[in-house]
Write an enzyme that holds these catalytic residues in place. Sequence first.
Site, short mmCIF file in Angstrom:
data_model
loop_
_atom_site.label_atom_id
_atom_site.label_comp_id
_atom_site.label_asym_id
_atom_site.label_seq_id
_atom_site.Cartn_x
_atom_site.Cartn_y
_atom_site.Cartn_z
N GLN A 109 0.85 -1.20 0.00
CA GLN A 109 0.00 0.00 0.00
C GLN A 109 0.88 1.24 0.00
O GLN A 109 1.80 1.35 0.81
CB GLN A 109 -0.90 0.00 1.23
CG GLN A 109 -1.91 1.14 1.26
CD GLN A 109 -2.66 1.18 2.58
OE1 GLN A 109 -2.09 1.46 3.63
NE2 GLN A 109 -3.94 0.86 2.54
N TYR A 163 -6.43 10.43 4.67
CA TYR A 163 -5.05 10.74 4.33
C TYR A 163 -5.03 11.67 3.11
O TYR A 163 -6.06 12.19 2.72
CB TYR A 163 -4.25 9.45 4.13
CG TYR A 163 -4.18 8.62 5.39
CD1 TYR A 163 -3.61 9.15 6.55
CD2 TYR A 163 -4.70 7.34 5.45
CE1 TYR A 163 -3.56 8.41 7.72
CE2 TYR A 163 -4.66 6.59 6.62
CZ TYR A 163 -4.09 7.13 7.76
OH TYR A 163 -4.04 6.40 8.92
#
Length: 407
Positions: free
Chosen positions: A99, A169
Amino acid sequence: MESKLFTPVTFGPLTLRNRTIRSAAFESMCPGNAPSDMLLDYHRSVAAGGIGMTTVAYAAVTQSGLSFDRQLWMRPEIIPGLRKLTDAIHAEGAAAGIQLGHCGNMSHKSICGCTPVGASSGFNLYSPTFVRGLRAGELPEMARAYGKAVNLAREAGFDAVEIHAGHGYLISQFLSPSTNHRKDEFGGSLENRMRFMDMVMDEVMKAAGSDMAVLVKMNMRDGFRGGMEIDETMQVAKRLECSGAHGLVLSGGFVSKAPMYVMRGEMPIRSMTHYMTCWWLKYGVRMAGRWMIPSVPFKEAYFLEDALKFRAELKMPLIYVGGLVSRAKIDEVLDNGFEAVQMARALLNEPGFVNRMRKEENARCSCRHSNYCIARMYSIEMACHQHLQEELPACLKKEIEKIEAKG
């Protein structure tokens, strides 16, 4: 109906041996922002346990994208260590994913080496620190950092990347009207708020070429008033489908505003603060933690109702994540048209859970959703309390038992 669980599934150029993926739950096993033997051993154990692909979590594409001092930072120096990890995963027959993301405003200068940056300027109460909004002229270089990280992932032997566009994020901060207060071409309308994501995906797809699978984790809802809801996130999903992404991981929540919307259940505040070393943060969270991290009831497959709406609208492969602990529910999800499922806590509790599901139609892992594993990951490595080498203090045992009794 015959189970799809142990049939192969393809995402772009990558075919997995079955339809299970270890989701990119933060391991907190990278001191010095580099892979460790502990990280390798954990992912090898999950690969040996039968998973189709295991995903290394939350690798920052730049130093400014770090939110933890035990988090991966993608750079050339760590490639040999990552290559050892991917070799170990492949030796067990699983694929290796990583990721890639940037924490945006969820950091502090002491960790990321600069004033934290985000979609907009402001103050991050959780660090706490002031945050600088990225200038429009900085965004192309930030987008290119994602592409460079994809190339590093290939060099390290990964088969797939998962771009983190959810959970509050950086990409998510641009997408959400709650965190994007910009007055330029990157703020305002949803079309404008998607521009940074578009830039990132252009760079990612170009770098991925024909030999890397690209998944994207995104929010179906931000999980709080004023955040994104399905009317807008469906348009985000359709834009990602047009971008050429090979699969979407459908999630939800903001770690800064609605953390338990992501994970569900209750955060064990005493366990969380027990491992903290900063005295004022320890006591601040102990006093205000219940207010800062409100609980959200857990139920198995808690995102399924929303995810089915996306399944009805999209043609691309979709990956379900959220509260899967039994083969029966996994079969139900797959029968509803999802190409694969992701799990994290179930595999921390039992790395061999996938192999057991192959043998037992009624297999269910013994995770009881106390979230102790999450509480400690902010300070030390993620671990299940059922398998600790050390003895837990009585006060933490009592807290865990109380939370599990509610479930």
